[in-house]
Motif scaffolding. Structure first.
Motif, PDB file in Angstrom:
ATOM      1  N   TYR A  41     -15.924 -16.641  -9.221  1.00 45.01           N
ATOM      2  CA  TYR A  41     -17.003 -15.993  -8.987  1.00 45.01           C
ATOM      3  C   TYR A  41     -17.210 -15.357  -7.487  1.00 45.01           C
ATOM      4  O   TYR A  41     -16.942 -13.895  -7.060  1.00 45.01           O
ATOM      5  N   LYS A  44     -13.362 -13.322  -6.954  1.00 44.57           N
ATOM      6  CA  LYS A  44     -13.888 -11.807  -7.498  1.00 44.57           C
ATOM      7  C   LYS A  44     -15.010 -11.176  -7.094  1.00 44.57           C
ATOM      8  O   LYS A  44     -14.331  -9.444  -7.133  1.00 44.57           O
ATOM      9  N   ARG A  45     -15.634 -11.550  -6.174  1.00 39.91           N
ATOM     10  CA  ARG A  45     -16.625 -10.306  -5.313  1.00 39.91           C
ATOM     11  C   ARG A  45     -16.077 -10.575  -4.081  1.00 39.91           C
ATOM     12  O   ARG A  45     -16.072  -9.814  -3.258  1.00 39.91           O
ATOM     13  N   THR A  47     -12.933  -9.523  -4.336  1.00 42.15           N
ATOM     14  CA  THR A  47     -12.259  -8.486  -4.397  1.00 42.15           C
ATOM     15  C   THR A  47     -12.729  -7.767  -4.919  1.00 42.15           C
ATOM     16  O   THR A  47     -12.167  -6.479  -3.762  1.00 42.15           O
ATOM     17  N   GLN A  48     -13.998  -7.629  -5.260  1.00 37.48           N
ATOM     18  CA  GLN A  48     -15.136  -5.925  -5.034  1.00 37.48           C
ATOM     19  C   GLN A  48     -15.749  -5.553  -3.457  1.00 37.48           C
ATOM     20  O   GLN A  48     -15.509  -4.501  -3.622  1.00 37.48           O
ATOM     21  N   GLU A  49     -15.287  -6.388  -3.055  1.00 37.87           N
ATOM     22  CA  GLU A  49     -15.984  -6.245  -1.622  1.00 37.87           C
ATOM     23  C   GLU A  49     -14.491  -6.139   0.029  1.00 37.87           C
ATOM     24  O   GLU A  49     -15.776  -5.274   0.697  1.00 37.87           O
ATOM     25  N   GLY A  50     -13.779  -6.309  -0.840  1.00 40.42           N
ATOM     26  CA  GLY A  50     -12.535  -5.341   0.318  1.00 40.42           C
ATOM     27  C   GLY A  50     -12.387  -6.406   1.524  1.00 40.42           C
ATOM     28  O   GLY A  50     -11.616  -6.529   2.524  1.00 40.42           O
TER      29      GLY A  50
END
Length: 245
Positions: A41, A44-45, A47-50
């Motif tokens: 988790y 994945k975060r 990746t989403q947040e850069g």
């Protein structure tokens, strides 16, 4: 200034992600969740947040939290349930060529009230962390020059006086930079005897820990040393996070 800004942005995102990870645990207790699931988790975060990171995070419950470098795999991972102690250590930097790392550790308990033994150890670790920050601040106010090993000693003495000295088995902190373990001064009188001075323009972690056989506690914050003195750049944990589900 641009590098400092990138560090602060990463620190803010890490602080948000770790809180969301604890909430994710609570929301998933009924269906089942493991240490590895939480690590996935978090990745994945990132990746989403850069954010980018070469490894990690540490997601460790109970005795696994007694290993400062535990990193769960699918095979080594344990399920998280009510009554478990949870430690999460995560580090990363914004994508780019000259961005700086941030690195934090928080702890939580899955239940309605923290057991007395866990609370006692938590309080000692927080006290050691705050004693180190106070010493660093006082040194700059008074014009003293502190070396890395000297700040390590402040926190180590605090933990030893509380009776847990044998269970603090790593250095107090490390340099932060383009790599999570940077090349500047480390707060280290344990692994080495770092005599380099703590000077403006660098950032370090302050992360005392106590690692008993049954569970471990660490609190990790980041501090930037400016020309005006030290500034804590990360959110500071003051109480154990309670996870309900």
């Amino acid at each position: 200034e641009k590098q400092l800004s990138s560090h602060q942005k990463a620190a803010d995102i890490l602080s948000r992600i770790v809180q969301d990870a604890f909430k994710h645990i609570g929301a998933s207790l009924a269906i089942g969740i493991t240490e590895y699931d939480v690590a996935e988790y978090i990745r994945k975060r990132f990746t989403q947040e850069g954010l980018q990171s070469p490894d990690g995070p540490v997601v460790a419950i109970n005795a696994h939290a007694s290993d400062p470098h535990f990193e769960p795999t699918e095979e080594s991972s344990s399920s998280i349930n009510r009554g478990d102690w949870v430690l999460i250590d995560l580090w990363g930097r914004m994508r780019g060529k000259s961005t700086m790392f941030a690195d934090i550790t928080w702890t939580a308990y899955v239940g309605d009230a923290v057991p007395a033994g866990h609370q006692e150890v938590f309080d000692v670790v927080m006290g050691a962390r705050d004693a180190a920050v106070t010493e660093l601040t006082n040194a700059f106010t008074r014009g003293w020059s502190l070396q890395g090993w000297q700040l390590d000693k402040v926190a180590r003495d605090f933990i030893s006086q509380a009776g847990y000295g044998d269970y603090f088995n790593h250095r107090l902190g490390h340099s932060l930079g383009l790599e999570v373990h940077g090349n500047a001064v480390n707060l280290d009188g344990w692994e080495t005897h770092d005599t380099r001075p703590i000077i403006p323009g660098i950032a370090v972690t302050i992360e005392p820990g106590i690692y008993l056989p049954e569970f471990g506690v660490r609190s990790e914050i980041d501090v930037y040393i400016s020309n005006d003195g030290p500034h804590v750049t990360t959110e500071v944990q003051r109480s154990v996070i309670l996870i309900s589900g």
